[in-house]
Design a protein around this motif. Sequence first.
Motif, PDB file in Angstrom:
ATOM      1  N   ARG A  68       0.845  -1.207   0.000  1.00 23.81           N
ATOM      2  CA  ARG A  68       0.000   0.000   0.000  1.00 23.81           C
ATOM      3  C   ARG A  68       0.878   1.253   0.000  1.00 23.81           C
ATOM      4  O   ARG A  68       0.563   2.244  -0.662  1.00 23.81           O
ATOM      5  CB  ARG A  68      -0.924  -0.003   1.217  1.00 23.81           C
ATOM      6  N   TRP A  69       1.951   1.217   0.773  1.00 22.35           N
ATOM      7  CA  TRP A  69       2.852   2.370   0.823  1.00 22.35           C
ATOM      8  C   TRP A  69       3.522   2.594  -0.529  1.00 22.35           C
ATOM      9  O   TRP A  69       3.632   3.725  -0.999  1.00 22.35           O
ATOM     10  CB  TRP A  69       3.901   2.167   1.916  1.00 22.35           C
ATOM     11  N   THR A  70       3.943   1.513  -1.178  1.00 19.04           N
ATOM     12  CA  THR A  70       4.570   1.624  -2.500  1.00 19.04           C
ATOM     13  C   THR A  70       3.585   2.195  -3.516  1.00 19.04           C
ATOM     14  O   THR A  70       3.932   3.061  -4.329  1.00 19.04           O
ATOM     15  CB  THR A  70       5.075   0.253  -2.961  1.00 19.04           C
ATOM     16  N   GLU A  71       2.347   1.709  -3.472  1.00 22.15           N
ATOM     17  CA  GLU A  71       1.323   2.222  -4.380  1.00 22.15           C
ATOM     18  C   GLU A  71       1.056   3.702  -4.141  1.00 22.15           C
ATOM     19  O   GLU A  71       0.921   4.489  -5.090  1.00 22.15           O
ATOM     20  CB  GLU A  71       0.029   1.427  -4.202  1.00 22.15           C
ATOM     21  N   LEU A  72       0.966   4.081  -2.850  1.00 28.39           N
ATOM     22  CA  LEU A  72       0.698   5.481  -2.516  1.00 28.39           C
ATOM     23  C   LEU A  72       1.824   6.378  -3.008  1.00 28.39           C
ATOM     24  O   LEU A  72       1.574   7.428  -3.627  1.00 28.39           O
ATOM     25  CB  LEU A  72       0.547   5.629  -0.995  1.00 28.39           C
ATOM     26  N   HIS A  73       3.050   5.969  -2.766  1.00 30.60           N
ATOM     27  CA  HIS A  73       4.192   6.819  -3.098  1.00 30.60           C
ATOM     28  C   HIS A  73       4.447   6.876  -4.600  1.00 30.60           C
ATOM     29  O   HIS A  73       4.736   7.954  -5.144  1.00 30.60           O
ATOM     30  CB  HIS A  73       5.442   6.310  -2.367  1.00 30.60           C
ATOM     31  N   ASP A  75       2.356   5.313  -7.350  1.00 31.47           N
ATOM     32  CA  ASP A  75       1.228   5.419  -8.264  1.00 31.47           C
ATOM     33  C   ASP A  75       0.380   6.660  -8.006  1.00 31.47           C
ATOM     34  O   ASP A  75       0.042   7.401  -8.930  1.00 31.47           O
ATOM     35  CB  ASP A  75       0.352   4.167  -8.171  1.00 31.47           C
ATOM     36  N   VAL A  76       0.039   6.893  -6.724  1.00 32.20           N
ATOM     37  CA  VAL A  76      -0.833   8.024  -6.392  1.00 32.20           C
ATOM     38  C   VAL A  76      -0.055   9.330  -6.401  1.00 32.20           C
ATOM     39  O   VAL A  76      -0.482  10.322  -7.012  1.00 32.20           O
ATOM     40  CB  VAL A  76      -1.510   7.808  -5.020  1.00 32.20           C
ATOM     41  N   ALA A  77       1.085   9.355  -5.708  1.00 37.09           N
ATOM     42  CA  ALA A  77       1.862  10.589  -5.594  1.00 37.09           C
ATOM     43  C   ALA A  77       2.883  10.747  -6.707  1.00 37.09           C
ATOM     44  O   ALA A  77       3.598  11.764  -6.756  1.00 37.09           O
ATOM     45  CB  ALA A  77       2.573  10.641  -4.240  1.00 37.09           C
ATOM     46  N   GLY A  78       2.976   9.756  -7.583  1.00 35.02           N
ATOM     47  CA  GLY A  78       3.917   9.856  -8.697  1.00 35.02           C
ATOM     48  C   GLY A  78       5.369   9.916  -8.267  1.00 35.02           C
ATOM     49  O   GLY A  78       6.207  10.499  -8.962  1.00 35.02           O
ATOM     50  N   GLY A  79       5.670   9.305  -7.118  1.00 35.30           N
ATOM     51  CA  GLY A  79       7.040   9.304  -6.616  1.00 35.30           C
ATOM     52  C   GLY A  79       7.460  10.601  -5.974  1.00 35.30           C
ATOM     53  O   GLY A  79       8.631  10.779  -5.620  1.00 35.30           O
ATOM     54  N   SER A  80       6.532  11.541  -5.800  1.00 27.62           N
ATOM     55  CA  SER A  80       6.850  12.847  -5.221  1.00 27.62           C
ATOM     56  C   SER A  80       6.743  12.801  -3.701  1.00 27.62           C
ATOM     57  O   SER A  80       5.664  12.551  -3.151  1.00 27.62           O
ATOM     58  CB  SER A  80       5.893  13.913  -5.773  1.00 27.62           C
ATOM     59  N   ASP A  81       7.860  13.047  -3.013  1.00 30.21           N
ATOM     60  CA  ASP A  81       7.850  13.100  -1.555  1.00 30.21           C
ATOM     61  C   ASP A  81       6.958  14.240  -1.063  1.00 30.21           C
ATOM     62  O   ASP A  81       6.253  14.101  -0.058  1.00 30.21           O
ATOM     63  CB  ASP A  81       9.271  13.298  -1.015  1.00 30.21           C
ATOM     64  N   PHE A  82       6.984  15.361  -1.760  1.00 29.28           N
ATOM     65  CA  PHE A  82       6.192  16.518  -1.341  1.00 29.28           C
ATOM     66  C   PHE A  82       4.701  16.211  -1.443  1.00 29.28           C
ATOM     67  O   PHE A  82       3.920  16.608  -0.565  1.00 29.28           O
ATOM     68  CB  PHE A  82       6.530  17.737  -2.196  1.00 29.28           C
ATOM     69  N   ALA A  83       4.291  15.498  -2.483  1.00 29.42           N
ATOM     70  CA  ALA A  83       2.884  15.140  -2.637  1.00 29.42           C
ATOM     71  C   ALA A  83       2.440  14.225  -1.497  1.00 29.42           C
ATOM     72  O   ALA A  83       1.337  14.367  -0.962  1.00 29.42           O
ATOM     73  CB  ALA A  83       2.656  14.461  -3.987  1.00 29.42           C
ATOM     74  N   VAL A  84       3.298  13.274  -1.123  1.00 29.37           N
ATOM     75  CA  VAL A  84       2.984  12.399   0.008  1.00 29.37           C
ATOM     76  C   VAL A  84       2.863  13.209   1.288  1.00 29.37           C
ATOM     77  O   VAL A  84       1.937  13.008   2.089  1.00 29.37           O
ATOM     78  CB  VAL A  84       4.066  11.311   0.166  1.00 29.37           C
ATOM     79  N   PHE A  85       3.780  14.144   1.475  1.00 31.69           N
ATOM     80  CA  PHE A  85       3.771  14.966   2.685  1.00 31.69           C
ATOM     81  C   PHE A  85       2.493  15.787   2.774  1.00 31.69           C
ATOM     82  O   PHE A  85       1.878  15.880   3.839  1.00 31.69           O
ATOM     83  CB  PHE A  85       4.991  15.889   2.694  1.00 31.69           C
ATOM     84  N   MET A  86       2.085  16.366   1.666  1.00 32.56           N
ATOM     85  CA  MET A  86       0.855  17.146   1.659  1.00 32.56           C
ATOM     86  C   MET A  86      -0.353  16.241   1.883  1.00 32.56           C
ATOM     87  O   MET A  86      -1.349  16.649   2.507  1.00 32.56           O
ATOM     88  CB  MET A  86       0.705  17.905   0.344  1.00 32.56           C
ATOM     89  N   GLY A  87      -0.273  15.004   1.408  1.00 30.40           N
ATOM     90  CA  GLY A  87      -1.338  14.051   1.678  1.00 30.40           C
ATOM     91  C   GLY A  87      -1.464  13.762   3.166  1.00 30.40           C
ATOM     92  O   GLY A  87      -2.577  13.628   3.696  1.00 30.40           O
TER      93      GLY A  87
END
Length: 303
Positions: A68-73, A75-87
């Motif tokens: 799930r973490w791999t998919e989130l980082h 697929d969903v966030a496109g590998g963007s750390d900043f997108a994950v952080f904002m999520g």
Amino acid sequence: MHSSCTVSCYEKCYVLFPASLTMALLSAAKKTAVVLGTVVVLITALHHLLHRHMIEFWGASNQFWQLRWTELHQDVAGGSDFAVFMGVFVTSFLFFWLFNTFFIFLELTGSPAIVLQYRIQLKQKPAVVPWSAFRKCVKQVVFNQLVVGLPVHFVFYVFVKLRGGAFDKTLPVFQWVVAELLGHLIVLEILFYYFHRLLHWPFWYRRVHKIHHEWTTPISISSLYCHPFEHLLSNLIPVLAGPWIFGSHIVTTAVWVCVIEASTSMAHCGFHLPFMMSNEPHDFHHSQFNQNFGTMGVLDQLH
């Protein structure tokens, strides 16, 4: 000559360490020993009782959460750390309001009536919170979360990236997550206690902290009802300092923030529900102002 010197030295020591101070320190030390001893005993007992089962559960589900973490980082966030952080920021914002939904309904309607028997400060707390007071509280809380909290989280993101490790592809093991959460709790207790005491100095209380104490009988969301400077000093820094110090994974940080949001909401909700940790100490602080400054009570005992 020897006798007079002995008396003089005794008098100097008495001035430096009066009997009242000595007794207070001994009392604080005893109380602290009891608190820490109880914690050690409970942790040891829980360790033997739950450790094997939790490790088995975590190990069995680790692959699931790792995927799930791999998919989130990726697929969903496109590998963007900043997108994950904002999520994570959005998740914590939504979690605060979703968690408090029941308390909000209870405080505005007085229903379900069966819960009212668990209300604290029965004589002072109205059965239903006035709409005007509730609306004022909501406006300040949302302001603090977005106008103050969002820029602070941007800064925190920069520090996290410089610190490294927060966005590793591999999730941390169960034991390390538990150890970090305990470390975060210690950092929170120290920083929150002393910042909170600082805010009770007359200069800061009149200009800053008095806003939070407008709620002498607090409600759940009033945990974040405060001056913007207090939100920074007393709410954000103590909570985010631990994850930065320990270099925690962003998932651990997200869990930690949600746990603290739930804890502080329950501490302010004005209801001591069954199976809920006692919130009387902080509720008493709101009614008296000069006691119970910390989160766990350990530093309150030492002082």
